[in-house]
Design a protein around this motif. Structure first.
Motif, PDB file in Angstrom:
ATOM      1  N   MET A 197       9.696   7.679 -13.074  1.00  0.00           N
ATOM      2  CA  MET A 197       9.457   6.306 -12.910  1.00  0.00           C
ATOM      3  C   MET A 197       8.085   6.090 -12.262  1.00  0.00           C
ATOM      4  O   MET A 197       7.331   5.268 -12.589  1.00  0.00           O
ATOM      5  N   THR A 198       7.575   6.845 -11.202  1.00  0.00           N
ATOM      6  CA  THR A 198       6.408   6.924 -10.671  1.00  0.00           C
ATOM      7  C   THR A 198       5.353   7.163 -11.500  1.00  0.00           C
ATOM      8  O   THR A 198       4.350   6.343 -11.749  1.00  0.00           O
ATOM      9  N   ASN A 199       5.379   8.264 -12.555  1.00  0.00           N
ATOM     10  CA  ASN A 199       4.469   8.616 -13.626  1.00  0.00           C
ATOM     11  C   ASN A 199       4.177   7.372 -14.435  1.00  0.00           C
ATOM     12  O   ASN A 199       3.147   6.727 -15.036  1.00  0.00           O
ATOM     13  N   PHE A 200       5.379   6.728 -14.965  1.00  0.00           N
ATOM     14  CA  PHE A 200       5.183   5.536 -15.730  1.00  0.00           C
ATOM     15  C   PHE A 200       4.240   4.423 -15.209  1.00  0.00           C
ATOM     16  O   PHE A 200       3.304   3.853 -15.910  1.00  0.00           O
ATOM     17  N   TYR A 201       4.693   4.067 -13.739  1.00  0.00           N
ATOM     18  CA  TYR A 201       3.709   2.996 -13.114  1.00  0.00           C
ATOM     19  C   TYR A 201       2.399   3.577 -12.918  1.00  0.00           C
ATOM     20  O   TYR A 201       1.651   2.724 -13.214  1.00  0.00           O
ATOM     21  N   ARG A 202       2.232   4.669 -12.581  1.00  0.00           N
ATOM     22  CA  ARG A 202       0.590   5.343 -12.454  1.00  0.00           C
ATOM     23  C   ARG A 202       0.017   5.036 -13.949  1.00  0.00           C
ATOM     24  O   ARG A 202      -1.246   4.876 -13.733  1.00  0.00           O
ATOM     25  N   VAL A 244      -7.313  -1.407  -1.795  1.00  0.00           N
ATOM     26  CA  VAL A 244      -6.885  -0.198  -2.647  1.00  0.00           C
ATOM     27  C   VAL A 244      -6.357   0.775  -1.740  1.00  0.00           C
ATOM     28  O   VAL A 244      -6.743   1.213  -0.698  1.00  0.00           O
ATOM     29  N   ASP A 245      -5.066   1.642  -2.273  1.00  0.00           N
ATOM     30  CA  ASP A 245      -4.489   2.665  -1.848  1.00  0.00           C
ATOM     31  C   ASP A 245      -4.345   3.681  -2.842  1.00  0.00           C
ATOM     32  O   ASP A 245      -3.478   3.422  -3.503  1.00  0.00           O
ATOM     33  N   GLY A 246      -4.959   4.779  -2.519  1.00  0.00           N
ATOM     34  CA  GLY A 246      -4.849   5.683  -3.714  1.00  0.00           C
ATOM     35  C   GLY A 246      -4.950   5.413  -4.832  1.00  0.00           C
ATOM     36  O   GLY A 246      -4.619   6.054  -5.862  1.00  0.00           O
ATOM     37  N   GLY A 247      -5.913   4.545  -5.046  1.00  0.00           N
ATOM     38  CA  GLY A 247      -6.448   4.074  -6.456  1.00  0.00           C
ATOM     39  C   GLY A 247      -5.815   2.896  -6.848  1.00  0.00           C
ATOM     40  O   GLY A 247      -5.772   2.235  -7.853  1.00  0.00           O
ATOM     41  N   MET A 248      -4.249   2.506  -6.171  1.00  0.00           N
ATOM     42  CA  MET A 248      -3.512   1.409  -6.682  1.00  0.00           C
ATOM     43  C   MET A 248      -4.251  -0.100  -6.074  1.00  0.00           C
ATOM     44  O   MET A 248      -4.281   0.315  -4.696  1.00  0.00           O
ATOM     45  N   ILE A 249      -4.220  -0.911  -6.603  1.00  0.00           N
ATOM     46  CA  ILE A 249      -4.713  -2.172  -6.148  1.00  0.00           C
ATOM     47  C   ILE A 249      -3.563  -2.741  -5.533  1.00  0.00           C
ATOM     48  O   ILE A 249      -2.576  -2.984  -6.088  1.00  0.00           O
ATOM     49  N   LEU A 250      -3.743  -3.219  -4.189  1.00  0.00           N
ATOM     50  CA  LEU A 250      -2.882  -3.761  -3.461  1.00  0.00           C
ATOM     51  C   LEU A 250      -2.903  -5.350  -3.343  1.00  0.00           C
ATOM     52  O   LEU A 250      -1.891  -6.100  -3.222  1.00  0.00           O
ATOM     53  N   ILE A 309      -8.203   2.218  -9.492  1.00  0.00           N
ATOM     54  CA  ILE A 309      -9.619   2.203  -9.049  1.00  0.00           C
ATOM     55  C   ILE A 309     -10.002   3.726  -8.602  1.00  0.00           C
ATOM     56  O   ILE A 309      -9.560   4.373  -8.403  1.00  0.00           O
ATOM     57  N   LYS A 310     -11.177   4.008  -9.385  1.00  0.00           N
ATOM     58  CA  LYS A 310     -11.680   5.217  -9.028  1.00  0.00           C
ATOM     59  C   LYS A 310     -12.361   5.502  -7.807  1.00  0.00           C
ATOM     60  O   LYS A 310     -12.317   6.357  -7.091  1.00  0.00           O
ATOM     61  N   ASN A 311     -13.227   4.198  -7.655  1.00  0.00           N
ATOM     62  CA  ASN A 311     -13.672   4.379  -6.429  1.00  0.00           C
ATOM     63  C   ASN A 311     -14.492   2.857  -5.942  1.00  0.00           C
ATOM     64  O   ASN A 311     -14.716   2.116  -6.776  1.00  0.00           O
ATOM     65  N   ILE A 312     -14.734   2.493  -4.620  1.00  0.00           N
ATOM     66  CA  ILE A 312     -15.419   1.247  -4.219  1.00  0.00           C
ATOM     67  C   ILE A 312     -16.682   1.929  -3.297  1.00  0.00           C
ATOM     68  O   ILE A 312     -16.511   2.313  -2.680  1.00  0.00           O
ATOM     69  N   LEU A 313     -17.575   1.438  -3.759  1.00  0.00           N
ATOM     70  CA  LEU A 313     -18.871   1.622  -3.049  1.00  0.00           C
ATOM     71  C   LEU A 313     -19.895   0.566  -2.565  1.00  0.00           C
ATOM     72  O   LEU A 313     -19.799  -0.696  -3.439  1.00  0.00           O
ATOM     73  N   LEU A 314     -20.109   0.752  -1.203  1.00  0.00           N
ATOM     74  CA  LEU A 314     -21.143  -0.536  -0.874  1.00  0.00           C
ATOM     75  C   LEU A 314     -22.313   0.315  -0.450  1.00  0.00           C
ATOM     76  O   LEU A 314     -22.350   1.400   0.628  1.00  0.00           O
ATOM     77  N   LEU A 315     -23.468  -0.082  -1.034  1.00  0.00           N
ATOM     78  CA  LEU A 315     -24.676   0.725  -1.002  1.00  0.00           C
ATOM     79  C   LEU A 315     -25.741  -0.115  -0.544  1.00  0.00           C
ATOM     80  O   LEU A 315     -25.447  -1.642  -0.781  1.00  0.00           O
TER      81      LEU A 315
END
Length: 182
Positions: free
Chosen positions: A1-6, A132-138, A12-18
């Motif tokens: 089930m976890t793989n299906f959800y993923r 985001v936690d581990g790429g998953m949008i919270l 998200i791959k990354n969030i950057l603030l430059l």
């Protein structure tokens, strides 16, 4: 089930603030696409070079970059980026970006500039953890994100060893004020 959800849930791959020179202010990577710090810095530099001449000040821009979808927005001397895979929905990525921008604006009391961001870096990093936690949008609502961060930062019940510097200073200031009022 976890793989299906993923596989079906946007990630998200990354969030950057430059800053306005392309240097890091706050960054979080959620994938192994850039396994080394050198590759991360190279990605950030290339992305900044590609986007710096665009006019992403009034509304977010979307671009395809190195087989990634990147949405970005500039405010004052800060450049906000959210990166997703080439199959991600741009609207979802833009919603994450807007939530991040709104939360930072609230946390910095609408003074969105590099000096203020560096002074409140702990709040921005906590905000990223709420989004985001581990790429998953919270969470994507800037008000909710800022509210959760504010709740964390006024937790003076936490032991000093677990508090950030600003939290510890606020706690010390509160204790001093209480002792002077006695």
């Amino acid at each position: 089930m976890t793989n299906f959800y993923r596989e079906t849930c946007p990630t998200i791959k990354n969030i950057l603030l430059l800053d306005s020179e392309g240097k890091r202010v706050a960054v979080k990577y959620y994938s192994d696409d850039w396994p080394t710090t050198g590759l991360k810095l190279a990605f950030e530099k290339s992305l900044f070079s590609k986007t710096q001449k665009t006019n992403a000040r009034t509304e977010a821009e979307i671009t395809m970059f190195d087989n990634y979808i990147v949405v970005y927005k500039f405010i004052q001397d800060l450049h906000f980026f959210v990166t997703g895979g080439d199959e991600e929905n741009e609207l979802i990525l833009a919603t994450v970006l807007q939530g991040f921008v709104d939360a930072v604006s609230l946390l910095l009391r609408s003074n969105v500039e590099k000096a203020e961001a560096l002074e409140n870096l702990d709040l921005i990093l906590l905000g990223l953890d709420e989004i985001v936690d581990g790429g998953m949008i919270l969470e994507t609502d800037g008000n909710v994100i800022a509210g959760k961060v504010a709740t964390h930062s006024v937790d003076d019940g936490a032991p000093l060893s677990e508090q950030t510097i600003s939290q510890a200073l606020a706690t010390a200031r509160d204790h001093l004020a209480r002792s002077l009022l006695r």
